[in-house]
Motif scaffolding. Structure first.
Motif, PDB file in Angstrom:
ATOM      1  N   ARG A 179     -90.508 116.751 -43.839  1.00 32.12           N
ATOM      2  CA  ARG A 179     -91.216 115.601 -43.273  1.00 32.12           C
ATOM      3  C   ARG A 179     -90.445 114.305 -43.499  1.00 32.12           C
ATOM      4  O   ARG A 179     -90.390 113.433 -42.621  1.00 32.12           O
ATOM      5  N   GLU A 180     -89.833 114.162 -44.676  1.00 32.87           N
ATOM      6  CA  GLU A 180     -89.062 112.952 -44.962  1.00 32.87           C
ATOM      7  C   GLU A 180     -87.819 112.873 -44.075  1.00 32.87           C
ATOM      8  O   GLU A 180     -87.464 111.802 -43.573  1.00 32.87           O
ATOM      9  N   ILE A 181     -87.164 114.009 -43.876  1.00 30.01           N
ATOM     10  CA  ILE A 181     -85.994 114.034 -42.992  1.00 30.01           C
ATOM     11  C   ILE A 181     -86.413 113.700 -41.564  1.00 30.01           C
ATOM     12  O   ILE A 181     -85.703 113.000 -40.838  1.00 30.01           O
ATOM     13  N   ARG A 182     -87.590 114.176 -41.172  1.00 28.17           N
ATOM     14  CA  ARG A 182     -88.090 113.862 -39.828  1.00 28.17           C
ATOM     15  C   ARG A 182     -88.242 112.352 -39.644  1.00 28.17           C
ATOM     16  O   ARG A 182     -87.890 111.811 -38.587  1.00 28.17           O
ATOM     17  N   LYS A 183     -88.734 111.667 -40.662  1.00 29.52           N
ATOM     18  CA  LYS A 183     -88.888 110.210 -40.565  1.00 29.52           C
ATOM     19  C   LYS A 183     -87.540 109.534 -40.332  1.00 29.52           C
ATOM     20  O   LYS A 183     -87.428 108.586 -39.550  1.00 29.52           O
ATOM     21  N   ILE A 184     -86.516 110.026 -41.015  1.00 28.00           N
ATOM     22  CA  ILE A 184     -85.171 109.470 -40.830  1.00 28.00           C
ATOM     23  C   ILE A 184     -84.693 109.711 -39.400  1.00 28.00           C
ATOM     24  O   ILE A 184     -84.165 108.814 -38.734  1.00 28.00           O
ATOM     25  N   ILE A 208     -90.903 118.405 -36.429  1.00 30.20           N
ATOM     26  CA  ILE A 208     -90.315 118.187 -35.107  1.00 30.20           C
ATOM     27  C   ILE A 208     -90.251 116.704 -34.768  1.00 30.20           C
ATOM     28  O   ILE A 208     -91.224 115.971 -34.955  1.00 30.20           O
ATOM     29  N   VAL A 209     -89.088 116.292 -34.287  1.00 34.68           N
ATOM     30  CA  VAL A 209     -88.938 114.983 -33.655  1.00 34.68           C
ATOM     31  C   VAL A 209     -88.886 115.250 -32.157  1.00 34.68           C
ATOM     32  O   VAL A 209     -88.019 115.984 -31.686  1.00 34.68           O
ATOM     33  N   THR A 254     -86.677 123.621 -43.782  1.00 32.30           N
ATOM     34  CA  THR A 254     -86.107 123.877 -45.106  1.00 32.30           C
ATOM     35  C   THR A 254     -86.330 125.342 -45.487  1.00 32.30           C
ATOM     36  O   THR A 254     -86.328 125.688 -46.664  1.00 32.30           O
ATOM     37  N   SER A 255     -86.555 126.188 -44.473  1.00 31.76           N
ATOM     38  CA  SER A 255     -86.806 127.619 -44.681  1.00 31.76           C
ATOM     39  C   SER A 255     -87.970 127.864 -45.637  1.00 31.76           C
ATOM     40  O   SER A 255     -87.960 128.794 -46.436  1.00 31.76           O
ATOM     41  N   GLY A 256     -88.967 126.996 -45.536  1.00 27.94           N
ATOM     42  CA  GLY A 256     -90.168 127.166 -46.340  1.00 27.94           C
ATOM     43  C   GLY A 256     -90.058 126.655 -47.758  1.00 27.94           C
ATOM     44  O   GLY A 256     -91.023 126.720 -48.522  1.00 27.94           O
ATOM     45  N   GLN A 257     -88.888 126.120 -48.136  1.00 29.41           N
ATOM     46  CA  GLN A 257     -88.692 125.694 -49.522  1.00 29.41           C
ATOM     47  C   GLN A 257     -89.385 124.373 -49.838  1.00 29.41           C
ATOM     48  O   GLN A 257     -89.920 124.192 -50.929  1.00 29.41           O
TER      49      GLN A 257
END
Length: 205
Positions: free
Chosen positions: A135-140, A114-115, A126-129
């Motif tokens: 987490r990396e996408i959250r940083k972006i 969450i952001v 990522t639907s648990g994948q």
């Protein structure tokens, strides 16, 4: 899975496990207003502090059959696969929403990264994948949506409330709100003073 936000205020939620993973889940549930119970024979120092301060309820023991009765939502974060399985099966019988950590096949829901900028929330799943990728996408996303969006959303919310009182025509209200969230107006909301924002709105509306 269908993405959805749940209202957890005062809802009874239970977390099994007292380690670091369980701690993160408990703190998130507590932040969103849930009534949280932890069942575990061991607690992190932070969970112990929350218990002593009456922020959560704690049963200082292992899982027992019947523990899920009456709970709306459960998270199983123990390090015992057999116990996790028993908790999952009981949750199914009790019709309790269940998330077994690191076992996506045994989850009714996933907990997204969450952001959060005030009332603005962006959930990444990522639907648990791959929680690591989430987490990396959250940083972006955190770099794209900085703290200025919190104040911008407050201003937009206040304008929307004002328009509901002052503008009867719903089509016109929507046109104005669509104008407000155009990129150039958003830039003013983020970077300008409230007076500058109001002046800009008079130009654009």
């Amino acid at each position: 899975m269908y993405p959805i936000y749940l209202q957890l205020k005062n809802r009874k939620c239970v977390v099994f496990g007292g380690g670091r993973v369980a701690e993160r889940k408990v703190k998130t549930l507590h932040r969103y207003g849930a009534s949280v119970t932890v069942i575990s024979p061991d607690l992190t120092p932070e969970l112990f502090r929350m218990w002593i301060n009456a922020e959560i309820i704690c049963h200082y023991r292992k899982y027992h059959s019947g523990d899920l009765r009456g709970y709306f939502l459960a998270i199983s974060a123990t390090n015992d696969p057999q116990v996790n399985r028993e908790i999952y099966e009981e949750a199914k019988r009790e019709k309790t929403l269940i998330n077994v950590v690191d076992e996506p096949e045994n989850c009714d829901f996933y907990v997204p990264a969450i952001v959060r900028r005030g009332d603005l929330q962006i959930a990444i799943s990522t639907s648990g994948q791959s929680p690591a990728m989430a987490r990396e996408i959250r940083k972006i996303m955190e770099s794209l949506f900085d703290e200025s969006y919190e104040e911008a959303l407050k201003i937009v919310g206040n304008i929307r409330s004002h328009l509901k009182e002052e503008v009867d025509n719903p089509v016109e209200r929507r046109r104005i709100m669509d104008t407000i969230v155009m990129p150039q107006v958003m830039a003013s909301l983020q970077n300008g003073t409230i007076k500058q924002v109001k002046d800009k709105l008079r130009e654009w509306i």
